[in-house]
Design an enzyme around this catalytic site. Structure first.
Site, short mmCIF file in Angstrom:
data_model
loop_
_atom_site.label_atom_id
_atom_site.label_comp_id
_atom_site.label_asym_id
_atom_site.label_seq_id
_atom_site.Cartn_x
_atom_site.Cartn_y
_atom_site.Cartn_z
N ASP A 182 2.83 28.57 28.77
CA ASP A 182 4.23 29.00 28.76
C ASP A 182 4.36 30.49 29.08
OD1 ASP A 182 4.97 26.45 28.15
OD2 ASP A 182 5.46 26.83 26.06
N GLY A 213 5.93 24.24 10.83
CA GLY A 213 6.88 25.01 11.60
C GLY A 213 7.09 24.51 13.01
N GLY A 214 6.46 25.19 13.97
CA GLY A 214 6.73 24.91 15.37
C GLY A 214 8.00 25.61 15.83
N GLU A 274 7.03 30.68 14.53
CA GLU A 274 7.37 31.27 15.82
C GLU A 274 8.72 31.98 15.75
OE1 GLU A 274 6.76 28.51 19.09
OE2 GLU A 274 5.32 27.40 17.90
N TRP A 306 -2.36 21.59 23.54
CA TRP A 306 -1.04 21.04 23.28
C TRP A 306 -0.67 20.20 24.49
CZ3 TRP A 306 2.33 20.78 19.30
CH2 TRP A 306 3.57 20.19 19.60
N GLN A 323 0.83 -1.20 0.00
CA GLN A 323 0.00 0.00 0.00
C GLN A 323 0.87 1.26 0.00
OE1 GLN A 323 -1.86 -1.23 3.78
NE2 GLN A 323 -1.46 0.84 4.55
#
Length: 454
Positions: free
Chosen positions: A294, A153-154, A211, A432, A127
């Site tokens: 954060d 991104g991140g 970011e 998150w 597959q």
């Protein structure tokens, strides 16, 4: 190898750094004995319920796509954001087996056996699509209406955004490469896996997690003042390309589809103003996910809250919401980010409840010092060693044993925040990340119930 985003160093100087005890009764597990209320599927509701699924969570945390179904989370989510897609030095979306830069094995090559498959069917050698992508496709089949977005991104993979969007030609090439790879599903060939259209239909849109445009992020991520206007142009280009592809599909006889476009955006006013023309970008976004955590992190010399709903003279969820509203964002497009993890310190001195006290550094943790999943913090809360503290006025909680302190959101805090979303007429809640929740999805259930309190 670069860290992936266990730290959303988002606010530090005007920008911090890095990406509770259980006082509510644990809800029933997600099985046939669950109540009818627990079985409700909210994917047609107006309020969004969004969770980030981490590509690398299938390894150390052994958190598989199937776990979203077993926990009951999939039935309560409207969106899954897959973290992350990378941007190459040439300014293109790409998938490559370079350590720290990509993981096609986890994404679409890795064969999943029957025991770990959403539908109980094992992958075969022949597959073209396997791994997380194929499991997400199966999850969508089982939960119609559930959308999956690729998050680009991140913290670690925002390095090349500024270059990729610096000219109209580069923006066009970048956006085209992302749509080609993820929306059209044209994956690189890897043995029998991949090929043209192999992942078509897996992703329902793009989540931009740069970011940060116009201000500092990770040390190797460049930025310029021009990022602000270029970000606006990037989002316009994405909206144009996605809408154009939807029209092309319709002309070919397919049902017209709306591809969604979102972003993860910061809490610090200085970062908002440096990188975002709010009124302009919100015209093209379906929604944005507000950084709701954060606010303070384990690298700081003084213990503090990381995700308070309210705070005087400090970062908070309410402050973030108001700052985006004041700049012209529609309330119903603002999704409040909530953590399924905690920030922690050890060597805390000064006595009392441990908050706002000096410390000797990040607290020991299972996966990363100073960062711990909610499911592990729940165990600490139940151990009898830690005491649970709550600031009921400001809406946050923390654990303290006289030496180590963890600031986090437990189900009680999460539900309160979800009710706040309803009261303020906002667009929903995001977490998150999904692998931080308990096996029966306590965090997602708490948010779901809070969003239902209208």
């Amino acid at each position: 190898m670069r860290r992936r985003i266990l730290a959303r160093l988002a606010i530090a100087t005007c920008a911090t750094s890095l990406p509770v005890s259980l006082l509510v009764t644990a809800p029933a597990s997600a099985d046939s004995s669950s109540s009818q209320n627990d079985k409700k599927n909210h994917q047609s509701d107006d309020l969004r319920r969004i969770g980030y699924f981490t590509q690398w969570g299938v390894y150390g945390r052994d958190f598989q796509v199937q776990d979203l179904d077993k926990s009951g989370a999939a039935a309560r989510l409207t969106h899954i954001n897959y973290a992350f897609g990378n941007v190459s030095p040439e300014g293109k979306c790409f998938l490559d087996s370079v350590p720290g830069e990509g993981d096609p094995w986890a994404d679409y090559v890795r064969p999943i056996d029957a025991a770990n498959s959403v539908d109980g069917v094992a992958d075969t050698y022949s597959q073209p699509l396997a791994g997380n992508f194929n499991q997400l496709a199966k999850l969508k089949e089982k939960h119609p209406g559930l959308k999956v977005l690729i998050s680009l991104g991140g913290w670690s993979w925002s390095t090349h955004f500024s270059h990729a969007v610096s000219t109209p030609a580069k923006r066009k090439a970048f956006v085209k490469s992302c749509v080609d790879l993820y929306i059209k599903g044209n994956l690189p060939q890897d043995g029998t896996r991949g090929g043209e259209g192999a992942a078509a239909g897996v992703f329902d849109g793009i989540d931009v997690d740069w970011e940060w445009p116009g201000s500092s992020g990770e040390d190797d991520t460049p930025y310029t003042p021009a990022d602000k206007k270029n970000f606006t142009a990037l989002i316009r280009e994405f909206r144009t390309e996605l809408d154009g592809y939807a029209k092309a599909q319709q002309k070919q006889g397919q049902q017209r589809k709306h591809y969604e476009l979102s972003a993860f955006v910061p809490t610090a006013p200085a970062k908002i103003d440096a990188g975002f023309e709010v009124r302009k970008i919100m015209r093209d976004f379906d929604f944005v996910n507000l950084q709701g955590y954060d606010f303070h992190v384990s690298g700081e010399k003084t213990t503090n809250q990381q995700s308070a709903l309210y705070a005087k003279d400090d970062f908070s969820v309410n402050q973030t919401v108001n700052d985006w509203l004041r700049r012209g964002a529609p309330a119903d497009k603002l999704v409040v980010g909530m953590p399924l993890y905690g920030q922690g310190w050890t060597g805390v001195s000064g006595g009392g409840d441990g908050l706002h006290q000096p410390n000797t550094g990040p607290a020991p943790a299972k996966h990363q010092a100073g960062y711990e999943d909610y499911k592990e913090l729940k165990k600490l809360a139940a151990s009898g060693t830690y005491k649970v503290y709550r600031d009921k006025k400001n809406g946050h909680a923390w654990l303290f044993d006289g030496n180590s302190l963890w600031t986090y959101d437990d189900p009680k805090v999460l539900r309160t925040k979800a009710e706040y979303v309803v009261d303020r007429g906002l667009g929903g809640a995001m977490v998150w990340s999904l692998d931080g929740d308990t096996a029966d999805g306590e965090g997602i259930r708490a948010i779901d119930r809070g969003l239902d309190d209208d």
